[in-house]
Every structure is written in C-alpha cells, then in structure tokens.
Design an enzyme around this catalytic site. Structure first.
Site, mmCIF file in Angstrom:
data_model
loop_
_atom_site.group_PDB
_atom_site.id
_atom_site.type_symbol
_atom_site.label_atom_id
_atom_site.label_comp_id
_atom_site.label_asym_id
_atom_site.label_seq_id
_atom_site.Cartn_x
_atom_site.Cartn_y
_atom_site.Cartn_z
ATOM 1 N N GLN A 251 0.819 -1.163 0.000
ATOM 2 C CA GLN A 251 0.000 0.000 0.000
ATOM 3 C C GLN A 251 0.875 1.242 0.000
ATOM 4 O O GLN A 251 1.218 1.788 0.992
ATOM 5 C CB GLN A 251 -0.909 0.046 1.208
ATOM 6 C CG GLN A 251 -1.676 1.349 1.265
ATOM 7 C CD GLN A 251 -3.113 1.167 1.609
ATOM 8 O OE1 GLN A 251 -3.543 0.135 1.996
ATOM 9 N NE2 GLN A 251 -3.843 2.212 1.433
ATOM 10 N N ASP B 43 -16.905 -3.532 -17.826
ATOM 11 C CA ASP B 43 -15.562 -3.775 -18.335
ATOM 12 C C ASP B 43 -15.378 -5.264 -18.620
ATOM 13 O O ASP B 43 -16.341 -5.959 -18.957
ATOM 14 C CB ASP B 43 -14.544 -3.259 -17.307
ATOM 15 C CG ASP B 43 -13.299 -2.693 -17.960
ATOM 16 O OD1 ASP B 43 -12.517 -3.485 -18.527
ATOM 17 O OD2 ASP B 43 -13.091 -1.472 -17.893
ATOM 18 N N HIS C 274 -7.930 -5.673 -17.593
ATOM 19 C CA HIS C 274 -8.351 -4.280 -17.711
ATOM 20 C C HIS C 274 -9.351 -3.882 -16.625
ATOM 21 O O HIS C 274 -9.177 -2.870 -15.942
ATOM 22 C CB HIS C 274 -8.947 -4.063 -19.100
ATOM 23 C CG HIS C 274 -9.234 -2.645 -19.443
ATOM 24 N ND1 HIS C 274 -10.436 -2.037 -19.159
ATOM 25 C CD2 HIS C 274 -8.481 -1.703 -20.068
ATOM 26 C CE1 HIS C 274 -10.418 -0.795 -19.595
ATOM 27 N NE2 HIS C 274 -9.242 -0.560 -20.154
ATOM 28 N N ASN D 54 -6.160 -1.050 3.369
ATOM 29 C CA ASN D 54 -5.949 -2.227 4.212
ATOM 30 C C ASN D 54 -4.477 -2.531 4.464
ATOM 31 O O ASN D 54 -4.116 -3.657 4.791
ATOM 32 C CB ASN D 54 -6.607 -3.444 3.559
ATOM 33 C CG ASN D 54 -6.092 -3.687 2.147
ATOM 34 O OD1 ASN D 54 -5.254 -2.943 1.646
ATOM 35 N ND2 ASN D 54 -6.603 -4.722 1.501
ATOM 36 N N ALA E 162 -23.274 11.281 -21.107
ATOM 37 C CA ALA E 162 -22.087 10.616 -20.564
ATOM 38 C C ALA E 162 -21.060 11.683 -20.210
ATOM 39 O O ALA E 162 -20.914 12.677 -20.913
ATOM 40 C CB ALA E 162 -21.499 9.641 -21.575
ATOM 41 N N ASP F 172 -15.410 16.675 -20.861
ATOM 42 C CA ASP F 172 -15.884 17.272 -19.613
ATOM 43 C C ASP F 172 -14.771 17.576 -18.628
ATOM 44 O O ASP F 172 -14.771 18.620 -17.975
ATOM 45 C CB ASP F 172 -16.894 16.334 -18.939
ATOM 46 C CG ASP F 172 -18.220 16.292 -19.657
ATOM 47 O OD1 ASP F 172 -18.924 17.318 -19.642
ATOM 48 O OD2 ASP F 172 -18.556 15.257 -20.240
ATOM 49 N N SER G 221 -8.679 4.948 -20.157
ATOM 50 C CA SER G 221 -9.331 3.960 -19.295
ATOM 51 C C SER G 221 -8.862 4.085 -17.862
ATOM 52 O O SER G 221 -9.602 3.795 -16.925
ATOM 53 C CB SER G 221 -9.006 2.543 -19.774
ATOM 54 O OG SER G 221 -9.801 2.171 -20.843
#
EC number: 3.4.21.-
Length: 380
Positions: free
Chosen positions: A113, A143, A173, A186, A279, A302, A326
């Site tokens: 992490q 996906d 992906h 975590n 969208a 956007d 993506s």
C-alpha cells in the site's frame, strides 16, 4: 481503453447477421450476423416478438416475403431488440413503419500500500481525512470483469458476454480500473480514490478486451435496474450507435452517473459513448498535468484525470502500471462516489456539474475540459 506500454486503439469490428427466406423459394441459409432493431415505441416491440415467436422465428412482411430472425435479447427499458439476421433482409425490415432503425451490433473495445501518484494528484486523501471514502455508494464497472483480489471488495455483478458467464476478469483491464476506483485501505498494495465504495463487476467485454454494443447496453440497463449510483465505462468506439445512446440516456434517467473514457487515438474528437450528452467524457493527463499524447480531446470533453503510469490492482493478486484514458476515467468515478457520500440527496446531474465546477483549471478547455478532477475541492 487500456494502453499497456503502447497504443491500444478503439476499434469497431462488426459482429452482425441476418437471414433471408421466402415463402416461394428457399435457398441455402445465409450466414447470420448480429443487429440491433430500434422501434418507435415499446408496444411495437412486444407485437413484433409475439409474431416471430408464433411463427417459429419468422417475421411475415407480406404474403410473399418472410424474414428469418433469431431473437437474442429484448431490452426492458428501451424499445430495442438484439437479433441475428442475414444482411440481405435488413432493407426489407426497414420498410416496417414501426421500426425506427436497424444497426450493426458493433464491437467496442477497452480504452485501456502505496498511494499511486494519480490518487494523490486528484487529492483523494484530503477527502479521506474528512471521513469520505465512498461508503454506501454503488459503482458499476462495465468492463472485462473484476478478478478476486485481496485489495478489492466486490459486492456483486453480472456478465453479459456470451460464453463467459463468470464476472471474473480474463483480461486484466477491469481489475485495474476497479482498483483505481476502490482499492481497499488495508495496509497492502495500493489505495483507491473511494476505498469504501461498493464495487459491482458488470462484464460487457470479453477476455480479448472487446465486446458488442448489445452487451454494453445490457450492462447499462442492469446498472439502472440495480440502483447503481455511478457506472464506469473505460471503453469506446469511433462509431456512434443509436442503441448505445438510448441505453446511456435510460441509465441517466434512472439516476446513474455514466462516466466514460474519451479514447486513446490522440484525435481531436471524442469516442462513443463518451461523446453522448448524458455521458461524462474523461481525458487523460500525465505527471506534469499535460494532456497525455494519446488522449482524445475536443468538443464534449468534460474533465481530465491521471492516465499515465497508473499503478493499480491486477489479476493473480498482483499489481500493474498501465496507460490510457481507461485509467483516467475511474479517478473521476471514484471522486463522484466521494461526492455522493457527502451529498446523498444529490442527483447524478448535480454531481456531474459539481465535479466540473470544482475541477482545477488547466487552460485550453478543448484539451482539458473543465480541468483536473479535484476531490478536495469537491468535498469541502
């Protein structure tokens, strides 16, 4: 769309079919392809389905002409049928006054992490320090599926990929996208933008990283039917689809914020479905807050988010660094989840506008839209 150390381009390989039959003459059966038939109203769909079911998958157009149709799927919330036909029959069917359009069921592909740099850049830890982690917010990842991973908590989902009933990820992906949205806090691996958000694996792309418009439309319908607050679509195609636009509009009308990748060709136009008005189109930036060279831009963009060297979860309980719009899109979906937790009564439209209004301006709106998504400003 995923860009693993290279360029992955959205493509539209077409998956269509049709079959021609006549009451007078019968020839060898033509190869069938997949089509989407849009009707003017829902009642017409029901009548059409009743006719072909009563006549053993045959639509009777006149006393002398019949069309053989295999019904694949009847949508619940939009007046559309997914079918198999022979291409020769399309012109005949289009003469039916109850039919609005017939389009190929085109293939759509992925846009491909420690605290990853993108999580810090969108200032997600500042929101976490305010107790905002996406708790109670449902995020659908449309996906390649999501693999079981110690850094992910998958709450449910569904598969709409023929021959792949499991929502497990055979590509990588979708698992990567999911980690950017909600990798757990975590003490292992990486941290997501909204680590307490509820992840739902909605498989609409196969192990190859591609899928059909009908699968994506079914995934959006599932998101609307199952109370999803946000739908992440890190996928796209250069070609429009009336069915996909209807599915985006329907999901939006049912409260889903649809967030989609702008595309990876570097062109000055946005891919579909990101280009549709309902969208939220997301472009990618690099570590210097410059537009990533592959990120599509132009009217309709956007907002932007980190999309270069993004570290996230990957199948096999591993981690990987990928590039692409993506990878940018789930940063925005995650911040949307933080905003929804803070403002549970807000509509999807309010959240979308708020994300744009609180983004960090980067200059040319043609390249960056409203700017870099900013979790700290959005959750003040």
């Amino acid at each position: 769309m995923k860009k693993p150390l290279g360029k992955i381009v959205a493509s539209t390989a077409l998956l269509i079919s049709v079959a021609f039959s006549s009451s007078i003459a019968s020839a060898a059966e033509e190869a069938k392809e997949k089509y989407l038939i849009g009707f003017n109203e829902q009642e017409a769909v029901s009548e059409f389905v009743e006719q072909i079911e009563a006549n053993d998958d045959v639509a009777i157009l006149s006393e002398e002409e019949e069309v053989e149709i295999e019904l694949l799927h009847e949508f619940e919330t939009i007046p559309v049928l997914s079918v198999e036909l022979s291409p020769e029959d399309v012109d005949a069917l289009e003469l039916d006054p109850t039919i609005s359009y017939i389009e190929e069921d085109a293939e759509v592909t992925t846009m491909a992490q420690s605290v990853p740099w993108g999580i810090s850049r969108v200032q997600a830890p500042a929101a976490h320090n305010r107790g905002l982690t996406g708790s109670g917010v449902k995020v659908a990842v449309l996906d390649t599926g999501i693999s079981t991973h110690p850094d992910l908590n998958i709450r449910g989902g569904a598969s709409f990929v023929p021959g792949e009933p499991s929502t497990q990820d055979g590509n990588g992906h979708g698992t990567h996208v999911a980690g950017t949205i909600a990798a757990l806090n975590n003490s292992i691996g990486v941290l997501g933008v909204a680590p307490s958000a509820e992840l739902y694996a909605v498989k609409v792309l196969g192990a190859s990283g591609s899928g059909s418009v009908s699968s994506i439309a079914q995934g959006l319908e599932w998101a609307g039917n199952n109370g999803m607050h946000v739908a992440n679509l890190s996928l796209g195609s250069p070609s429009p689809s009336a069915t996909l636009e209807q599915a985006v509009n329907s999901a939006t009308s049912r409260g889903v914020l649809v967030v989609a990748a702008s595309g990876n060709s570097g062109a000055g136009s946005i891919s579909y479905p990101a280009r549709y008005a309902n969208a939220m189109a997301v472009g990618a930036t690099d570590q210097n807050n410059n537009r990533a060279s592959f990120s599509q831009y132009g009217a309709g963009l956007d907002i932007v988010a980190p999309g270069v060297n993004v570290q996230s979860t990957y199948p096999g309980s591993t981690y990987a660094s990928l590039n692409g719009t993506s990878m940018a899109t789930p940063h925005v979906a995650g911040v949307a989840a933080l905003v929804k937790q803070k403002n549970p009564s807000w509509s999807n439209v309010q959240i979308r506008n708020h994300l744009k209004n609180t983004a960090t301006g980067l200059g040319n709106t043609n390249l960056y839209g409203s700017g870099l998504v900013n979790a700290e400003a959005a959750t003040r």
